[in-house]
Design a protein around this motif. Structure first.
Motif, mmCIF file in Angstrom:
data_model
loop_
_atom_site.group_PDB
_atom_site.id
_atom_site.type_symbol
_atom_site.label_atom_id
_atom_site.label_comp_id
_atom_site.label_asym_id
_atom_site.label_seq_id
_atom_site.Cartn_x
_atom_site.Cartn_y
_atom_site.Cartn_z
ATOM 1 N N GLU A 338 58.348 -0.013 64.547
ATOM 2 C CA GLU A 338 57.988 -0.087 65.967
ATOM 3 C C GLU A 338 56.628 -0.759 66.119
ATOM 4 O OE1 GLU A 338 59.834 1.316 68.932
ATOM 5 O OE2 GLU A 338 61.245 0.715 67.365
ATOM 6 N N LYS A 466 67.675 2.007 75.529
ATOM 7 C CA LYS A 466 66.928 1.327 74.470
ATOM 8 C C LYS A 466 67.860 0.653 73.469
ATOM 9 C CE LYS A 466 63.355 2.296 70.964
ATOM 10 N NZ LYS A 466 62.455 3.361 70.448
ATOM 11 N N ARG A 477 62.252 -5.678 70.307
ATOM 12 C CA ARG A 477 63.677 -5.487 70.023
ATOM 13 C C ARG A 477 64.321 -6.775 69.519
ATOM 14 N NH1 ARG A 477 64.900 -1.630 75.323
ATOM 15 N NH2 ARG A 477 63.248 -0.131 74.813
ATOM 16 N N GLN A 480 63.355 -7.008 65.888
ATOM 17 C CA GLN A 480 64.077 -6.035 65.066
ATOM 18 C C GLN A 480 65.540 -6.426 64.895
ATOM 19 O OE1 GLN A 480 63.279 -2.579 67.474
ATOM 20 N NE2 GLN A 480 61.591 -1.880 66.167
#
Length: 724
Positions: A338, A466, A477, A480
């Motif tokens: 994160e 999310k 995001r 990721q």
């Protein structure tokens, strides 16, 4: 009831008394889909509504789990002992049982936004009460529908000496639903949030962790520690495996994957495991299927055939047991963090999460991820992610390691060199999966429960707001979810690439849209992502056989302008950004050959394809027999097992269940064959090899003509499936 006191109750009746006394008798009760339902609470609330007609109870939920019961008497005889064994200790949801029996009282209504495929097709009431919402919109829509009581199944645990709770299997919509319910309370509405703790539920981390203050009442005690609903695995057919093999070539090493439940999900993961563990056999099979020859350029561009050395990250609304299989086989291992700067470094291959580079502080300073004068916030960041080793303290501008003090002033070259002495070895607090809900077989829950806390933290759980979209954290995001492959299923695809997944042409809902649109939208928003929709090329058998690739269809879940990749057992149609004529050509190529001529004729008549176009000969042999001829020999070698990851069914149950299923298909697809075969069976004696199966059905000593006839049907089913 005192709002938000988090009182612990072990008496569900007292809890329901409190709800009624506080909220009143007009109750709109919301609980999430599948496993996350508080069974004891809803059963008591429903029982009270049955007793008191003044109570108006609306149940807003999805996927009300039902133990298999069967429709015909033969099905019920087979399923009853099986269900009693597999679902021992699992409570029924009384409201759905009463509904199926036609005994739901008039003061109770059921509203679902998703159901088991086909379960409500013939229910006028549930069709009329269906809530058609995207998964991410459910909390909003349910709140506006008037929800005033929210019930949640929880796990309990201890974090830093404090008792905490986890929404565990279903943070999906519950986290946002709790927030919206609290907003109602702030505006003066009387609402309640109730948690029901089950000690068998795995305690999951990430956003799923919540404190007791989030609940008005928490139900906890032995009465609530019932066995969790654990559905048996579906069998994987050779045609399913063919779909999975096609899809497995489109997954890029070091990328991201989303898959769903069921046989097709298992087929994909089986294909990936074969690609990773038995690469020589994998390549041999896909070459025989002609996948590289036909789609080599696409595979080179977006997928691969090599073992998955970098591994994958899972970003999937549903955390299925197949992810555990990928984890055990060293495929699900790409950790994400994160942190935007860390993800940028990792994606650029300038940082190995398992080997922190000695100049990491310099890199973070260059990126302005930390300040030259490290402060408490920077220190917390560096220690949380393991960039600085554990056990350090920050005090008065110094980082303290026991008796040693290190300056936090990174403007000083000496301080920047010295801090390297207290760097960590590997990054901490990464995740290999982010999911929103889970349900699976018993071994799945056992695997999670027996993991260490550190290992279980690798599997993060969060809300669908999310997991299923990019909003609110787009940059992180996207970093990721690099090279994401969002893989979903559909029922029917048109020649122009539109997909129907949730509803029939006549308007009847088969299941619900769930999160499919969310993933399709996200797949188009991310620059390196692809959306893969799997379609079985046909449905039915015999005279009932139909193509699932059609000219047009009266409902659309994914419109043609969002088309991307469609996969059947016969191949891959890469149709994103292509003109209509090329889309039609690609779609016909992956259709069953028994329907290709008709589809080609329809396309030409509709002027969707040039009149002189003909299907290339190499795509003219799309038949089940071809797939069986290629994959069958490998099945005999131990590959492509019907249950690749095990099953709760016994071998005899698999044989008998498969035979009865085939008999049902025979009766609809080949009625004459069914009739003649059964007539011959009536003239034959019962073979000894069938006795143990008849005992399972309590038909070994039939009483009366009806049971004698059913006995012959079972014997014929076994003979037709070549088991006797």
């Amino acid at each position: 009831m005192t709002p938000n006191e988090g009182a612990i109750y072990d008496d569900v009746r007292k809890c329901v008394d409190e709800i009624i006394n506080y909220v009143g008798k007009d109750i709109t009760f919301a609980m999430t889909l599948a496993l996350g339902k508080p069974a004891r609470l809803i059963n008591e609330l429903y029982r009270r509504a049955k007793e008191d007609p003044e109570i108006k109870l609306k149940i807003v939920t999805a996927l009300s789990l039902e133990k298999p019961r069967g429709q015909s008497e033969i099905e019920r005889r087979f399923l009853k002992p099986l269900s009693e064994r597999i679902f021992a200790g699992v409570p029924d949801f009384d409201y759905i049982i009463d509904y199926r029996e036609g005994e739901l009282p008039s003061n109770v209504e059921i509203y679902e936004f998703f159901c088991k495929a086909g379960a409500n097709l013939h229910s006028a009431e549930l069709q009329q009460n269906h809530l058609a919402s995207n998964y991410t919109h459910i909390p909003r829509d349910a709140s506006e529908f008037g929800v005033n009581v929210v019930g949640i199944l929880l796990a309990s645990g201890e974090i830093n000496g404090k008792k905490m709770y986890s929404t565990a299997c279903n943070p999906d919509v519950t986290l946002e639903a709790m927030e919206l319910t609290m907003k109602k309370r702030m505006s003066g509405e009387k609402v309640a949030i109730i948690g029901e703790v089950n000690k068998n539920m795995p305690f999951m981390y990430g956003d799923a962790v919540v404190g007791p203050e989030k609940f008005d009442i928490i139900l906890e005690g032995p009465y609530f520690d019932y066995a969790l609903f654990a559905p048996p695995k579906d069998a994987v057919a050779l045609s399913d495996y063919a779909i999975g093999l096609n899809v497995s070539t489109l997954v890029k090493d070091g990328g991201t994957i989303q898959v769903g439940i069921g046989a097709l999900g298992d087929s994909i993961v089986s294909g990936l495991i074969m690609r990773n563990e038995h690469n020589d056999v994998y390549r041999e099979i896909i070459n025989k299927l002609e996948i590289p020859r036909r789609y080599g350029k696409l595979i080179d561009r977006i997928g691969g055939l090599e073992p998955l050395q970098k591994g994958l990250y899972g970003s999937s609304e549903m955390f299925i047991d197949a992810f555990i299989q990928m984890y055990k086989n060293g495929i699900l291992k790409r950790r994400v963090f994160e942190s935007i700067p860390l993800m940028k470094l990792i994606n650029a291959e300038e940082l190995d999460p398992d080997n922190i580079r000695e100049d990491i502080i310099d890199k973070l300073l260059e990126m302005e991820a930390i300040k030259p004068q490290i402060n408490q916030k920077d220190f917390n960041f560096l220690t949380y992610f393991g960039i600085l080793k554990p056990g350090l303290r920050f005090e008065d501008g110094f980082i303290i390691d026991g008796e040693e003090r290190y300056s936090a002033d990174m403007n000083d070259d000496r301080a920047r060199r010295e801090i390297r002495k207290i760097l960590g070895k590997r990054l901490l607090n990464g995740q290999i999966l982010l999911g929103a809900f889970f349900i699976g077989p018993k071994f799945f829950y056992d695997a999670l429960n027996t993991m260490s806390e550190e290992e279980r933290k690798l599997f993060g759980m969060s809300g669908v707001d999310k997991v299923n979209q990019l909003y609110g954290g787009e940059e992180l995001r996207a970093l990721q979810r690099k090279d994401a492959r969002f893989i979903n299923t559909g029922m029917v695809a048109t020649l122009l690439g539109a997909v129907a997944s949730d509803q029939l042409e006549d308007g009847r809902v088969v299941s619900g849209i769930g999160g499919q649109y969310n993933f399709v939208a996200m797949g188009h928003a991310l620059p390196d992502a692809r959306v893969i929709i799997m379609i079985k090329s046909t449905k039915g058998t015999g005279r009932k056989l139909k193509s699932n690739i059609v000219l047009k269809y009266g409902h659309c879940s994914v419109p043609k302008h969002l088309r991307d990749i469609i996969v059947t057992e016969y191949g891959i149609a890469d149709i994103r950004g292509k003109p209509h004529k090329e889309v039609v050509m690609e779609m016909i190529k992956i259709a069953d050959s028994r329907f290709q001529d008709r589809l080609l004729e329809q396309a030409k008549k509709a002027k969707l394809i040039p009149k002189n176009y003909d299907i290339p000969p190499e795509y003219r042999n799309n038949t089940p027999e071809k797939i069986a001829s290629i994959l069958g020999p490998y099945q005999k070698q131990g590959y492509f097992k019907p249950y690749p990851f095990g099953t709760d069914l016994t071998e005899d149950e698999i044989i008998l269940g498969g035979s009865l299923k085939a008999l049902k298909a025979l009766s609809t697809g080949y009625p004459l064959k069914m009739t003649s075969g059964l007539f011959l069976e009536l003239l034959r004696p019962v073979p000894r090899s069938a006795v143990k199966y008849l005992e399972m059905m309590q038909l070994d000593s039939p009483k009366g003509l009806k049971e004698r006839f059913m006995r012959k049907m079972v014997v014929f089913a076994l003979r037709n499936n070549k088991w006797i």
